[in-house]
Design a protein around this motif. Structure first.
Motif, mmCIF file in Angstrom:
data_model
loop_
_atom_site.group_PDB
_atom_site.id
_atom_site.type_symbol
_atom_site.label_atom_id
_atom_site.label_comp_id
_atom_site.label_asym_id
_atom_site.label_seq_id
_atom_site.Cartn_x
_atom_site.Cartn_y
_atom_site.Cartn_z
ATOM 1 N N LEU A 74 0.799 -1.137 0.004
ATOM 2 C CA LEU A 74 -0.054 0.097 -0.005
ATOM 3 C C LEU A 74 0.833 1.095 0.053
ATOM 4 N N ASP A 75 0.498 2.247 -0.813
ATOM 5 C CA ASP A 75 1.257 3.475 -0.903
ATOM 6 C C ASP A 75 1.387 4.097 0.296
ATOM 7 N N VAL A 76 2.289 4.786 1.114
ATOM 8 C CA VAL A 76 2.366 5.544 2.153
ATOM 9 C C VAL A 76 1.320 6.479 2.132
ATOM 10 N N MET A 77 1.267 7.204 0.902
ATOM 11 C CA MET A 77 0.547 8.484 0.974
ATOM 12 C C MET A 77 -0.933 7.943 1.183
ATOM 13 N N TRP A 78 -1.472 6.924 0.613
ATOM 14 C CA TRP A 78 -2.725 6.562 0.751
ATOM 15 C C TRP A 78 -2.935 5.986 2.148
ATOM 16 N N ALA A 79 -1.976 5.410 2.721
ATOM 17 C CA ALA A 79 -2.227 4.954 4.024
ATOM 18 C C ALA A 79 -2.379 6.164 5.074
ATOM 19 N N LEU A 80 -1.579 7.018 4.945
ATOM 20 C CA LEU A 80 -1.811 8.127 5.625
ATOM 21 C C LEU A 80 -2.966 8.993 5.567
ATOM 22 N N ILE A 81 -3.651 9.148 4.321
ATOM 23 C CA ILE A 81 -4.833 9.584 3.903
ATOM 24 C C ILE A 81 -5.856 8.764 4.586
ATOM 25 N N GLY A 82 -5.803 7.511 4.601
ATOM 26 C CA GLY A 82 -6.868 6.719 5.497
ATOM 27 C C GLY A 82 -6.912 6.712 6.946
ATOM 28 N N VAL A 83 -5.579 6.911 7.425
ATOM 29 C CA VAL A 83 -6.020 7.321 8.910
ATOM 30 C C VAL A 83 -6.355 8.538 9.334
ATOM 31 N N ILE A 84 -5.878 9.504 8.573
ATOM 32 C CA ILE A 84 -6.635 10.870 8.698
ATOM 33 C C ILE A 84 -8.119 10.757 8.603
ATOM 34 N N GLY A 85 -8.467 10.251 7.384
ATOM 35 C CA GLY A 85 -9.872 9.826 7.293
ATOM 36 C C GLY A 85 -10.699 9.124 8.370
ATOM 37 N N ILE A 86 -10.116 8.259 8.833
ATOM 38 C CA ILE A 86 -10.694 7.482 9.914
ATOM 39 C C ILE A 86 -10.938 8.181 11.129
ATOM 40 N N ALA A 87 -9.725 8.921 11.613
ATOM 41 C CA ALA A 87 -10.023 9.493 12.457
ATOM 42 C C ALA A 87 -10.976 10.856 12.603
ATOM 43 N N PHE A 88 -11.129 11.503 11.398
ATOM 44 C CA PHE A 88 -11.922 12.581 11.013
ATOM 45 C C PHE A 88 -13.325 12.062 11.094
ATOM 46 N N PHE A 89 -13.476 10.943 10.240
ATOM 47 C CA PHE A 89 -14.894 10.464 10.236
ATOM 48 C C PHE A 89 -15.451 9.849 11.634
ATOM 49 N N SER A 90 -14.473 9.162 12.356
ATOM 50 C CA SER A 90 -14.987 8.672 13.716
ATOM 51 C C SER A 90 -15.469 9.829 14.796
ATOM 52 N N THR A 91 -14.453 10.876 14.656
ATOM 53 C CA THR A 91 -14.809 12.147 15.416
ATOM 54 C C THR A 91 -16.010 12.636 15.179
ATOM 55 N N VAL A 92 -16.321 12.894 13.838
ATOM 56 C CA VAL A 92 -17.603 13.464 13.446
ATOM 57 C C VAL A 92 -18.863 12.650 13.842
ATOM 58 N N VAL A 93 -18.769 11.355 13.606
ATOM 59 C CA VAL A 93 -20.002 10.384 14.042
ATOM 60 C C VAL A 93 -19.970 10.282 15.329
ATOM 61 N N ARG A 94 -18.924 10.157 16.086
ATOM 62 C CA ARG A 94 -18.899 10.027 17.808
ATOM 63 C C ARG A 94 -19.641 11.576 18.291
ATOM 64 N N TYR A 95 -19.165 12.439 17.637
ATOM 65 C CA TYR A 95 -19.533 13.930 18.074
ATOM 66 C C TYR A 95 -21.205 14.027 17.864
ATOM 67 N N LEU A 96 -21.746 13.784 16.623
ATOM 68 C CA LEU A 96 -22.893 13.791 16.246
ATOM 69 C C LEU A 96 -23.870 12.946 17.150
ATOM 70 N N MET A 97 -23.357 11.680 17.334
ATOM 71 C CA MET A 97 -24.172 10.729 18.417
ATOM 72 C C MET A 97 -24.314 11.227 19.678
ATOM 73 N N ALA A 98 -23.188 11.896 20.233
ATOM 74 C CA ALA A 98 -23.396 12.467 21.604
ATOM 75 C C ALA A 98 -24.330 13.649 21.626
ATOM 76 N N LYS A 99 -24.131 14.533 20.490
ATOM 77 C CA LYS A 99 -25.168 15.596 20.466
ATOM 78 C C LYS A 99 -26.724 15.047 20.461
ATOM 79 N N LYS A 100 -26.753 14.077 19.768
ATOM 80 C CA LYS A 100 -28.182 13.531 19.728
ATOM 81 C C LYS A 100 -28.791 13.140 20.947
ATOM 82 N N ARG A 101 -27.711 12.366 21.579
ATOM 83 C CA ARG A 101 -28.166 11.532 23.170
ATOM 84 C C ARG A 101 -28.399 12.729 24.118
ATOM 85 N N GLY A 102 -27.555 13.795 23.873
ATOM 86 C CA GLY A 102 -27.599 14.911 24.677
ATOM 87 C C GLY A 102 -28.023 16.113 25.307
#
Length: 157
Positions: free
Chosen positions: A129-157
């Protein structure tokens, strides 16, 4: 101190924390931002971004475009939040801040877990796997997970 006099001491653009708190933040931010912007304009001349007759015009455009950003940056760095009208006194204690902290902590766990599983799968399969795509994937996972978790907390809250 009553609330009315406390609100009267706050201004729209705030004041700086030094010089006794009497200097408006924009009185510091505007000159400092303009000086930095002129420096960027001069840098374009020194690095010869443009040649000939256009060099001075391009330096001026660079300075003009960068001035707003630099003024804003300097203002953010020097303004005392307690002198801003409408600013929350303790923003770290807001419910939104707590939601974000929780979301980022969960996103870190998600990122480490998914990155570890992906690494294991790549090691087992031997897939390159190309290093550039791997790092983009890591950043994407972190961003997507943060957004989803924040929206879930907001909805609960």
């Amino acid at each position: 101190m009553n609330t009315e006099s406390h609100n009267d001491s706050r201004t729209r653009w705030g004041r700086v924390n030094f010089a006794g708190g009497h200097v408006p933040a924009m009185a510091v931010a505007i000159p400092a931002g303009l000086i930095l912007a002129i420096g960027v304009g001069a840098l374009t001349l020194l690095t010869k971004v443009a040649q000939g007759d256009q060099a001075l015009v391009i330096a001026g455009v660079f300075a003009l475009v960068m001035s707003w950003g630099f003024i804003g940056l300097i203002w953010i760095l020097v303004v005392d939040r307690s002198t801003l009208r409408g600013a929350i006194d303790n923003p770290d204690e807001s419910i939104e801040s707590k939601w974000l902290d929780s979301a980022m902590a969960g996103a870190l766990r998600d990122t480490i877990t998914l990155t570890g599983l992906t690494l294991a799968a790549l090691a087992i399969t031997g897939f390159d796997l190309d290093v550039m795509w791997a790092l983009i994937g890591v950043i994407g996972i972190a961003f997507f997970s943060t957004v989803v978790r924040y929206l879930m907390a907001k909805k609960r809250g």
